[in-house]
Design an enzyme around this catalytic site. Structure first.
Site, PDB file in Angstrom:
ATOM      1  N   SER A 136       0.853  -1.179   0.000  1.00  0.00           N
ATOM      2  CA  SER A 136       0.000   0.000   0.000  1.00  0.00           C
ATOM      3  C   SER A 136       0.895   1.237   0.000  1.00  0.00           C
ATOM      4  O   SER A 136       1.844   1.320  -0.773  1.00  0.00           O
ATOM      5  CB  SER A 136      -0.926  -0.037   1.221  1.00  0.00           C
ATOM      6  OG  SER A 136      -1.646   1.164   1.364  1.00  0.00           O
ATOM      7  N   TYR A 150      -4.719   8.490  -6.184  1.00  0.00           N
ATOM      8  CA  TYR A 150      -3.728   7.453  -5.895  1.00  0.00           C
ATOM      9  C   TYR A 150      -3.942   6.879  -4.495  1.00  0.00           C
ATOM     10  O   TYR A 150      -3.937   5.651  -4.314  1.00  0.00           O
ATOM     11  CB  TYR A 150      -2.324   8.035  -6.010  1.00  0.00           C
ATOM     12  CG  TYR A 150      -1.247   7.124  -5.468  1.00  0.00           C
ATOM     13  CD1 TYR A 150      -0.839   5.995  -6.171  1.00  0.00           C
ATOM     14  CD2 TYR A 150      -0.640   7.384  -4.242  1.00  0.00           C
ATOM     15  CE1 TYR A 150       0.135   5.149  -5.676  1.00  0.00           C
ATOM     16  CE2 TYR A 150       0.346   6.552  -3.736  1.00  0.00           C
ATOM     17  CZ  TYR A 150       0.730   5.435  -4.452  1.00  0.00           C
ATOM     18  OH  TYR A 150       1.698   4.601  -3.953  1.00  0.00           O
ATOM     19  N   LYS A 154      -4.888   2.977  -2.900  1.00  0.00           N
ATOM     20  CA  LYS A 154      -4.167   2.282  -1.832  1.00  0.00           C
ATOM     21  C   LYS A 154      -5.070   2.052  -0.618  1.00  0.00           C
ATOM     22  O   LYS A 154      -4.896   1.063   0.103  1.00  0.00           O
ATOM     23  CB  LYS A 154      -2.913   3.065  -1.445  1.00  0.00           C
ATOM     24  CG  LYS A 154      -1.874   3.121  -2.565  1.00  0.00           C
ATOM     25  CD  LYS A 154      -1.458   1.718  -3.000  1.00  0.00           C
ATOM     26  CE  LYS A 154      -0.330   1.735  -4.008  1.00  0.00           C
ATOM     27  NZ  LYS A 154       0.093   0.358  -4.393  1.00  0.00           N
TER      28      LYS A 154
END
Length: 283
Positions: A136, A150, A154
């Site tokens: 992650s 983004y 994650k």
């Protein structure tokens, strides 16, 4: 005596993937290392190690993922550790990112992880053993301006891994999500980071400043990639690995700041939070 394991590592050609691959080979384990192209170049770089099997894999191609997993099994007979590393950053205000840019980022960072996971897990379930490790980010634990899309990809990996950990535990398989902070890799290089062409001036004081920071901070990050790779070796050797493993003091500090703010919100809004239950649920 150490039992030899076989690792399957995506995005092994550079960054964390390369660091981890090098560390695993040094430890004496086998590695199925995936790259998007030029497998011979990675094999040559790593001295054509007999414990290394390089395969071509675009993680967004589910058929290719299945073929890569089968190739690894054919070569080494088993896959004990899966490291879902392949991914890339998208630096953008949420509003600035186009639907294609958002989809492409999720396609690699989330759907690609799911493709590879589905390809590998049948072999682990058959053996009733294995360790799935998803990478992650500090941005997957706490949001930053400029990294909303983004970070969301994650955040998804965090949730997927939590679910996997519960589902796989009865089958003897571990699942861990690793959240690295800022490490001196090529993450902020053009090879790993996409910046949107669309720039909205209203975000100049937030996302604009993040764009400047990303340029000046490149190769000056506090994290040491070789030490991260050593942490992965230790993680895979653990008999009782954690579900969550933040790496780096910056990640730890950021997470503690978030949980403190979360607790403050709960305190300040406690009456409203508990007021929404049906009356017949109260004692």
């Amino acid at each position: 005596m150490k039992t030899k394991k076989t690792w399957f590592i995506t995005g092994a050609g550079r960054g964390f993937g390369l660091n981890i691959t090098e560390a695993v080979l040094k430890s004496g384990d086998n590695v199925v290392a995936t790259v998007r192209k030029n497998p011979e170049a990675l094999a040559d770089r790593l001295g054509n190690n007999p414990n290394l099997h390089v395969v071509v894999l675009d993680t967004t191609d589910e058929i290719q993922a299945t073929e890569a997993a089968a190739s690894g099994i054919s070569k080494f007979g088993q896959i004990d550790v899966l490291v879902n590393n392949a991914g890339y950053g998208l630096l953008s205000a949420v509003e600035e990112a186009t639907s294609k840019e958002v989809f492409d980022n999720f396609n690699v960072n989330v759907f690609g992880v799911l493709n590879v996971t589905r390809a590998i897990l049948p072999y682990m379930r058959e053996k009733r053993s294995g360790h799935l490790i998803n990478i992650s980010s500090i941005g997957g634990l706490s949001a930053y301006f400029g990294w909303g899309v983004y970070g969301a990809s994650k955040f998804a990996i965090e949730g997927i891994t939590e679910g996997l950990a519960m589902e796989l535990a009865p089958l003897g398989i571990h699942a861990t999500v690793v959240a690295p902070g800022f490490f001196r890799t090529d993450f902020l290089d053009q090879s790993s980071l996409t910046r949107t062409e669309n720039v909205i001036e209203d975000y100049s004081e937030t996302v604009g400043e993040m764009r400047k920071f990303a340029t000046t901070a490149n190769k000056k990050q506090p994290g040491d990639p070789e030490k991260l790779a050593a942490a992965f070796i230790k993680l895979a050797a653990s008999e009782n690995p954690p579900v969550h493993l933040p790496l780096g003091t910056d990640t730890l500090q950021r997470f503690r700041e978030k949980t403190k703010k979360f607790e403050d919100d709960i305190t300040n809004w406690y009456d409203t939070i508990v007021s929404t239950d049906h009356d017949d649920t109260k004692e």
